[in-house]
Enzyme design. Structure first.
Site, short mmCIF file in Angstrom:
data_model
loop_
_atom_site.label_atom_id
_atom_site.label_comp_id
_atom_site.label_asym_id
_atom_site.label_seq_id
_atom_site.Cartn_x
_atom_site.Cartn_y
_atom_site.Cartn_z
N HIS A 143 88.20 -1.47 100.67
CA HIS A 143 89.32 -2.22 101.29
C HIS A 143 89.81 -3.27 100.30
O HIS A 143 89.16 -4.29 100.08
CB HIS A 143 88.86 -2.92 102.58
CG HIS A 143 89.97 -3.64 103.29
ND1 HIS A 143 90.24 -3.44 104.62
CD2 HIS A 143 90.89 -4.54 102.86
CE1 HIS A 143 91.27 -4.18 104.98
NE2 HIS A 143 91.68 -4.87 103.93
N HIS A 169 93.42 -5.32 98.44
CA HIS A 169 94.85 -5.63 98.29
C HIS A 169 95.15 -5.83 96.81
O HIS A 169 94.59 -6.75 96.19
CB HIS A 169 95.22 -6.89 99.07
CG HIS A 169 94.99 -6.74 100.53
ND1 HIS A 169 95.96 -6.26 101.39
CD2 HIS A 169 93.89 -6.96 101.30
CE1 HIS A 169 95.47 -6.22 102.63
NE2 HIS A 169 94.20 -6.62 102.59
N LEU A 170 96.04 -5.00 96.26
CA LEU A 170 96.38 -5.12 94.83
C LEU A 170 97.77 -5.69 94.59
O LEU A 170 98.09 -6.02 93.45
CB LEU A 170 96.31 -3.74 94.16
CG LEU A 170 94.93 -3.19 93.79
CD1 LEU A 170 95.08 -1.81 93.16
CD2 LEU A 170 94.18 -4.13 92.85
N ARG A 171 98.61 -5.74 95.66
CA ARG A 171 100.01 -6.18 95.48
C ARG A 171 100.74 -5.26 94.50
O ARG A 171 100.33 -4.12 94.31
CB ARG A 171 100.11 -7.65 95.03
CG ARG A 171 99.18 -8.62 95.76
CD ARG A 171 99.37 -8.67 97.25
NE ARG A 171 98.61 -9.78 97.83
CZ ARG A 171 98.16 -9.78 99.08
NH1 ARG A 171 98.37 -8.76 99.88
NH2 ARG A 171 97.51 -10.82 99.55
N ASN A 208 100.08 -2.91 102.57
CA ASN A 208 100.94 -3.96 103.13
C ASN A 208 101.78 -4.66 102.07
O ASN A 208 101.74 -5.88 101.91
CB ASN A 208 100.13 -4.97 103.96
CG ASN A 208 99.10 -5.74 103.15
OD1 ASN A 208 98.59 -5.24 102.16
ND2 ASN A 208 98.79 -6.95 103.58
N LYS A 212 96.59 3.23 107.75
CA LYS A 212 96.19 1.87 108.12
C LYS A 212 97.03 1.36 109.29
O LYS A 212 98.26 1.38 109.26
CB LYS A 212 96.38 0.95 106.91
CG LYS A 212 96.09 -0.53 107.18
CD LYS A 212 94.61 -0.79 107.42
CE LYS A 212 94.33 -2.19 107.93
NZ LYS A 212 93.83 -3.11 106.95
N HIS A 214 93.02 -2.79 111.38
CA HIS A 214 92.93 -4.25 111.41
C HIS A 214 92.72 -4.57 112.89
O HIS A 214 93.67 -4.56 113.67
CB HIS A 214 94.20 -4.93 110.86
CG HIS A 214 94.07 -6.41 110.83
ND1 HIS A 214 93.94 -7.13 109.67
CD2 HIS A 214 93.98 -7.31 111.84
CE1 HIS A 214 93.79 -8.42 109.97
NE2 HIS A 214 93.82 -8.56 111.28
N HIS A 251 86.86 -4.97 107.86
CA HIS A 251 86.44 -6.38 107.76
C HIS A 251 85.94 -6.95 109.10
O HIS A 251 86.51 -7.89 109.64
CB HIS A 251 87.56 -7.25 107.19
CG HIS A 251 88.95 -6.98 107.69
ND1 HIS A 251 89.27 -6.96 109.01
CD2 HIS A 251 90.10 -6.70 107.01
CE1 HIS A 251 90.56 -6.70 109.13
NE2 HIS A 251 91.08 -6.53 107.93
N ASP A 269 88.23 -6.73 100.93
CA ASP A 269 89.45 -7.36 101.46
C ASP A 269 89.95 -8.44 100.51
O ASP A 269 90.59 -9.41 100.94
CB ASP A 269 89.24 -7.93 102.87
CG ASP A 269 90.57 -8.15 103.60
OD1 ASP A 269 91.60 -7.61 103.14
OD2 ASP A 269 90.58 -8.87 104.61
O1 DOR Z 1 93.24 -12.49 105.08
C1 DOR Z 1 93.92 -11.49 105.00
N1 DOR Z 1 94.76 -11.29 103.95
N2 DOR Z 1 93.84 -10.58 105.98
C2 DOR Z 1 94.65 -9.51 106.02
O2 DOR Z 1 94.54 -8.73 106.90
C3 DOR Z 1 95.72 -9.34 104.99
C4 DOR Z 1 95.38 -10.02 103.75
C5 DOR Z 1 96.56 -10.12 102.79
O3 DOR Z 1 97.23 -9.11 102.57
O4 DOR Z 1 96.78 -11.20 102.24
ZN ZN Z 2 92.90 -6.53 104.20
#
Ligand code: DOR
Ligand code: ZN
Length: 342
Positions: free
Chosen positions: A13, A15-17, A41, A99, A136, A174, A246
């Protein structure tokens, strides 16, 4: 024990942006992990196989020269996702999961699902082609207490969902409560990822000496008894619980703000953080399976064959790493760590 040699782990899990942010954070993950499940996201989110293919190419282009890394892509479920998109996701080979974010739950979740029952045709197709649903697991009703949102999600949405789709493979992402641990243990075809911050800290840390935004993430940290339940689950050797950081980068300015973003950055030192948590429970012998075996087993992928080494040595987590205009503050910035990955 001075050295810990493990099969190279994966992050289930992450997040790479995108763009410059992606280029800044990806080397950290590549150093630690062989593969990662990439969250969709972005703004706008990754909603189609075509979006995922293009994003995957941008990730591949950002991998430091000479390094190996595999991005396992996900699609962002919306009220408008079609069953046909699920068929092409399965056929793509590189989209590994779908997701679910409840609309308004967190960073860039405006497109999320307003009512999961609206997605039943899609969920039916996911069950049929056997592609996992990543949840989530929080309700977003304003009148539900922020600390109860996971528990209420399980009661109101997840139990009925598993009754409708008992063969659907689900990851409750998470997890933060003993309620989630109990539910996962008692239910078939469901696993859970656990972050380093939820293993190491209770909600007290957010308010220690003042308000500390770098410990704010969603789902929010809970009471100590929940942390202990998560630590017990992670170190129990049960394959239903595996690693998912995460790690969620936000600039310092967007965290240290009157309305700060949710997310902890742990990609820099994820394995060191997990090692400290497992060591605190005298369970370093359980770390390898949690970090390197149970994730690929759930996703029906081969386990990695390379190894990594963690060494017992003291070092200081940097106060900040370079990231966009105002830098990125890692989880536990400035503190000492007792493990270090070579
Ligand atoms: O703390 C978080 N940050 N929870 C999430 O579900 C998304 C994530 C984010 O993309 O910054
Ligand atoms: Zn996340």
């Amino acid at each position: 024990m001075q050295n810990l040699t493990l099969t190279r782990p994966d992050d289930w899990h992450l997040h790479l942006r995108d763009g410059e942010a992606l280029k800044a954070v990806l080397p950290h993950t590549v150093h630690q992990f062989a593969r990662a499940i990439i969250m969709p996201n972005l703004k706008p989110p990754i909603r189609s196989v075509a979006d995922a293919a293009a994003y995957r190419e941008r990730i591949i282009a950002a991998i430091p020269t000479g390094k190996q890394f595999e991005s396992l892509m996900t699609l962002y479920l919306t009220d408008n996702t079609s069953p046909e998109e699920i068929i092409s996701a399965k056929a793509s080979q590189f989209v590994k999961a779908i997701k679910y974010y409840p609309a308004g739950a967190t960073t860039n979740s405006d497109f999320g699902v307003t009512d999961i029952r609206k997605c039943d045709r899609v969920l039916e197709m996911m069950e049929q082609v056997d592609i996992p649903l990543l949840l989530h697991g929080e309700v977003t009703d304003r009148d539900v207490d922020v600390f109860d949102r996971e528990k209420v999600f399980i009661e109101k949405h997840l139990i009925p969902l598993k009754e409708r789709f008992s063969n659907l493979r689900v990851v409750l992402e998470h997890i933060t409560t003993s309620d989630a641990v109990q539910f996962v243990l008692a239910t078939n075809k469901i696993a859970a990822t656990i972050t380093p911050q939820h293993l190491l800290f209770s909600r007290n840390i957010i308010f220690q000496g003042g308000i500390r935004p770098h410990f704010y993430c969603l789902p929010i940290l809970k009471r100590e008894k929940h942390r202990l339940a998560l630590l017990q689950a992670a170190t129990s050797g049960n394959p239903k619980f595996f690693l998912g950081t995460d790690s969620a980068p936000h600039t310092r300015n967007s965290k240290e703000s009157s309305c700060g973003c949710a997310g902890c950055y742990s990609a820099l030192h994820a394995m060191e953080l997990y090692a400290s948590a497992f060591e605190s429970a005298n369970s370093l012998d359980k770390l390898e399976a949690f970090a390197s075996f149970y994730g690929p087993d759930f996703y029906q992928l081969p386990r990695n064959t390379e190894q990594i080494t963690l060494t017992k040595t003291t070092w200081r987590i940097p106060d900040e790493v370079p990231f966009l205009e105002s830098g990125l503050v890692p989880l536990c910035a400035g503190q000492e760590m007792r493990w270090q990955m070579a």
